[in-house]
Design a protein around this motif. Structure first.
Motif, PDB file in Angstrom:
ATOM      1  N   ASP A  27       0.805  -1.215   0.000  1.00 25.64           N
ATOM      2  CA  ASP A  27       0.000   0.000   0.000  1.00 25.64           C
ATOM      3  C   ASP A  27       0.845   1.275   0.000  1.00 25.64           C
ATOM      4  OD1 ASP A  27      -2.195  -1.663   0.019  1.00 25.64           O
ATOM      5  OD2 ASP A  27      -2.651  -1.356   2.146  1.00 25.64           O
ATOM      6  N   ILE A  28       2.154   1.131   0.075  1.00 29.50           N
ATOM      7  CA  ILE A  28       3.050   2.293   0.040  1.00 29.50           C
ATOM      8  C   ILE A  28       3.002   2.903  -1.362  1.00 29.50           C
ATOM      9  CG2 ILE A  28       5.495   3.004   0.141  1.00 29.50           C
ATOM     10  CD1 ILE A  28       4.395   2.369   2.901  1.00 29.50           C
ATOM     11  N   THR A  29       2.980   4.236  -1.434  1.00 32.98           N
ATOM     12  CA  THR A  29       3.004   4.947  -2.707  1.00 32.98           C
ATOM     13  C   THR A  29       4.105   6.003  -2.668  1.00 32.98           C
ATOM     14  OG1 THR A  29       1.386   6.574  -1.941  1.00 32.98           O
ATOM     15  CG2 THR A  29       0.519   4.635  -3.084  1.00 32.98           C
ATOM     16  N   VAL A  30       4.481   6.517  -3.827  1.00 33.98           N
ATOM     17  CA  VAL A  30       5.442   7.612  -3.868  1.00 33.98           C
ATOM     18  C   VAL A  30       4.838   8.778  -3.085  1.00 33.98           C
ATOM     19  CG1 VAL A  30       6.577   9.302  -5.364  1.00 33.98           C
ATOM     20  CG2 VAL A  30       6.521   6.890  -6.017  1.00 33.98           C
ATOM     21  N   GLY A  31       5.623   9.343  -2.193  1.00 34.46           N
ATOM     22  CA  GLY A  31       5.157  10.440  -1.346  1.00 34.46           C
ATOM     23  C   GLY A  31       4.732  10.009   0.043  1.00 34.46           C
ATOM     24  N   THR A  32       4.471   8.721   0.259  1.00 36.15           N
ATOM     25  CA  THR A  32       4.118   8.238   1.593  1.00 36.15           C
ATOM     26  C   THR A  32       5.240   8.600   2.560  1.00 36.15           C
ATOM     27  OG1 THR A  32       2.856   6.362   0.729  1.00 36.15           O
ATOM     28  CG2 THR A  32       3.628   6.181   2.996  1.00 36.15           C
ATOM     29  N   GLU A  46      10.531   6.256  -4.704  1.00 33.56           N
ATOM     30  CA  GLU A  46      10.488   5.315  -5.822  1.00 33.56           C
ATOM     31  C   GLU A  46       9.972   3.973  -5.316  1.00 33.56           C
ATOM     32  OE1 GLU A  46      13.858   3.360  -8.758  1.00 33.56           O
ATOM     33  OE2 GLU A  46      14.259   5.300  -7.828  1.00 33.56           O
ATOM     34  N   LEU A  47       9.203   3.272  -6.152  1.00 35.07           N
ATOM     35  CA  LEU A  47       8.656   1.956  -5.794  1.00 35.07           C
ATOM     36  C   LEU A  47       9.318   0.863  -6.617  1.00 35.07           C
ATOM     37  CD1 LEU A  47       4.862   2.852  -5.794  1.00 35.07           C
ATOM     38  CD2 LEU A  47       6.406   2.772  -3.818  1.00 35.07           C
ATOM     39  N   HIS A  48       9.467  -0.327  -6.012  1.00 33.86           N
ATOM     40  CA  HIS A  48       9.993  -1.502  -6.704  1.00 33.86           C
ATOM     41  C   HIS A  48       9.051  -2.662  -6.418  1.00 33.86           C
ATOM     42  CE1 HIS A  48      13.751   0.594  -7.447  1.00 33.86           C
ATOM     43  NE2 HIS A  48      13.696   0.999  -6.196  1.00 33.86           N
ATOM     44  N   ARG A  49       8.480  -3.239  -7.472  1.00 33.75           N
ATOM     45  CA  ARG A  49       7.540  -4.356  -7.328  1.00 33.75           C
ATOM     46  C   ARG A  49       7.817  -5.359  -8.433  1.00 33.75           C
ATOM     47  NH1 ARG A  49       2.297  -1.254  -5.147  1.00 33.75           N
ATOM     48  NH2 ARG A  49       3.488   0.060  -3.762  1.00 33.75           N
ATOM     49  N   PRO A 129       5.136 -12.490  -5.195  1.00 38.36           N
ATOM     50  CA  PRO A 129       5.274 -11.048  -5.415  1.00 38.36           C
ATOM     51  C   PRO A 129       6.071 -10.435  -4.259  1.00 38.36           C
ATOM     52  CG  PRO A 129       2.962 -11.721  -5.441  1.00 38.36           C
ATOM     53  CD  PRO A 129       3.751 -12.892  -4.975  1.00 38.36           C
ATOM     54  N   VAL A 130       6.963  -9.498  -4.590  1.00 36.80           N
ATOM     55  CA  VAL A 130       7.745  -8.810  -3.559  1.00 36.80           C
ATOM     56  C   VAL A 130       7.722  -7.313  -3.815  1.00 36.80           C
ATOM     57  CG1 VAL A 130       9.244 -10.757  -2.973  1.00 36.80           C
ATOM     58  CG2 VAL A 130       9.894  -9.218  -4.841  1.00 36.80           C
ATOM     59  N   PHE A 131       8.029  -6.564  -2.755  1.00 34.40           N
ATOM     60  CA  PHE A 131       7.898  -5.111  -2.779  1.00 34.40           C
ATOM     61  C   PHE A 131       9.065  -4.461  -2.050  1.00 34.40           C
ATOM     62  CE2 PHE A 131       3.893  -7.232  -2.798  1.00 34.40           C
ATOM     63  CZ  PHE A 131       3.136  -6.550  -3.730  1.00 34.40           C
ATOM     64  N   ASN A 132       9.428  -3.277  -2.514  1.00 31.05           N
ATOM     65  CA  ASN A 132      10.417  -2.457  -1.844  1.00 31.05           C
ATOM     66  C   ASN A 132      10.247  -1.030  -2.336  1.00 31.05           C
ATOM     67  OD1 ASN A 132      12.529  -1.607  -0.253  1.00 31.05           O
ATOM     68  ND2 ASN A 132      13.913  -3.212  -0.910  1.00 31.05           N
ATOM     69  N   PHE A 133      10.991  -0.107  -1.752  1.00 27.65           N
ATOM     70  CA  PHE A 133      10.898   1.294  -2.149  1.00 27.65           C
ATOM     71  C   PHE A 133      12.138   2.035  -1.687  1.00 27.65           C
ATOM     72  CE2 PHE A 133       8.474   0.483   1.719  1.00 27.65           C
ATOM     73  CZ  PHE A 133       9.033   1.367   2.625  1.00 27.65           C
ATOM     74  N   GLU A 134      12.332   3.219  -2.261  1.00 25.56           N
ATOM     75  CA  GLU A 134      13.443   4.106  -1.895  1.00 25.56           C
ATOM     76  C   GLU A 134      12.885   5.211  -1.007  1.00 25.56           C
ATOM     77  OE1 GLU A 134      16.616   3.441  -2.985  1.00 25.56           O
ATOM     78  OE2 GLU A 134      15.712   1.690  -3.915  1.00 25.56           O
ATOM     79  N   VAL A 135      13.719   5.648  -0.051  1.00 26.63           N
ATOM     80  CA  VAL A 135      13.329   6.698   0.894  1.00 26.63           C
ATOM     81  C   VAL A 135      14.328   7.843   0.793  1.00 26.63           C
ATOM     82  CG1 VAL A 135      12.938   7.239   3.330  1.00 26.63           C
ATOM     83  CG2 VAL A 135      12.320   4.983   2.434  1.00 26.63           C
TER      84      VAL A 135
END
Length: 195
Positions: A27-32, A46-49, A129-135
């Motif tokens: 549920d994480i989005t850019v800007g969260t 940035e999102l990585h899926r 399915p896997v998920f990650n993001f940049e902070v």
């Protein structure tokens, strides 16, 4: 991406947000706004899926929920006798039972860290399915209370053989001699590194 190209978490891994609330990683989005390992609140940039096939690390700490991750995901480890801020980032595949992981209870501005040691680590093979993001700035976040790093990895990965190379001089024969070529089976020779 082949196995080994970026560290990620599965569906429903809980991520700590601004104010201590938690939400599933998908549920994480850019800007969260997420809590970082330093106790700051920073935006996701940035999102990585993807769908991942490969080794899966099921890390079971003492007195805390287990966390699952791909081999390349960095966790903050604090050695016995060290201060909480004197830890180091280790990949899931580098962790061993008995090491201390840093937990952040969600207090703002870095208040009240605590540690738990790893009771066991189980490795299995999965397709999921896997998920990650940049902070922004701190380059970290809090997953299930654990201090974890963005998904950047320290090497390029060959799309043909999966070889990991920290420098171009250490590339495999595929990457050194056939980069960007299309093989007879239709695969393109390339190296991947999301960083």
């Amino acid at each position: 991406y082949p196995a080994g190209s970026m560290g990620c978490f599965p569906l429903n891994t809980m991520i700590t947000l601004e104010g201590g609330k938690q939400t599933p990683v998908q549920d994480i989005t850019v800007g969260t706004l997420v809590r970082t390992h330093l106790g700051n609140t920073k935006p996701v940039t940035e999102l990585h899926r993807r769908v991942y096939t490969g080794r899966w690390y099921h890390i079971q700490p003492v007195g805390h929920l287990a966390i699952r991750a791909t081999p390349e995901h960095p966790f903050f480890v604090v050695d016995e006798g060290a201060r909480d801020t004197e830890g180091r980032w280790l990949l899931a595949e580098e962790l061993v039972a008995g090491q201390h992981l840093l937990l952040t209870p969600g207090a703002p501005n870095g208040a009240s860290y605590y540690r738990t040691h790893i009771r066991s680590i189980e490795v299995t093979e999965v397709t999921t399915p896997v998920f990650n993001f940049e902070v922004a700035d701190d380059q970290s976040y809090v997953a299930y209370g654990f201090a974890v790093h963005n998904c950047h990895v320290r090497w390029d990965v060959c799309t043909i053989c999966g070889h990991r190379a920290p420098t171009r001089a250490q590339y495999c024969t595929h990457a050194l001699s056939h980069l960007n070529e299309i093989l007879p089976d239709g695969r393109r020779v390339a190296v991947l590194n999301p960083s």
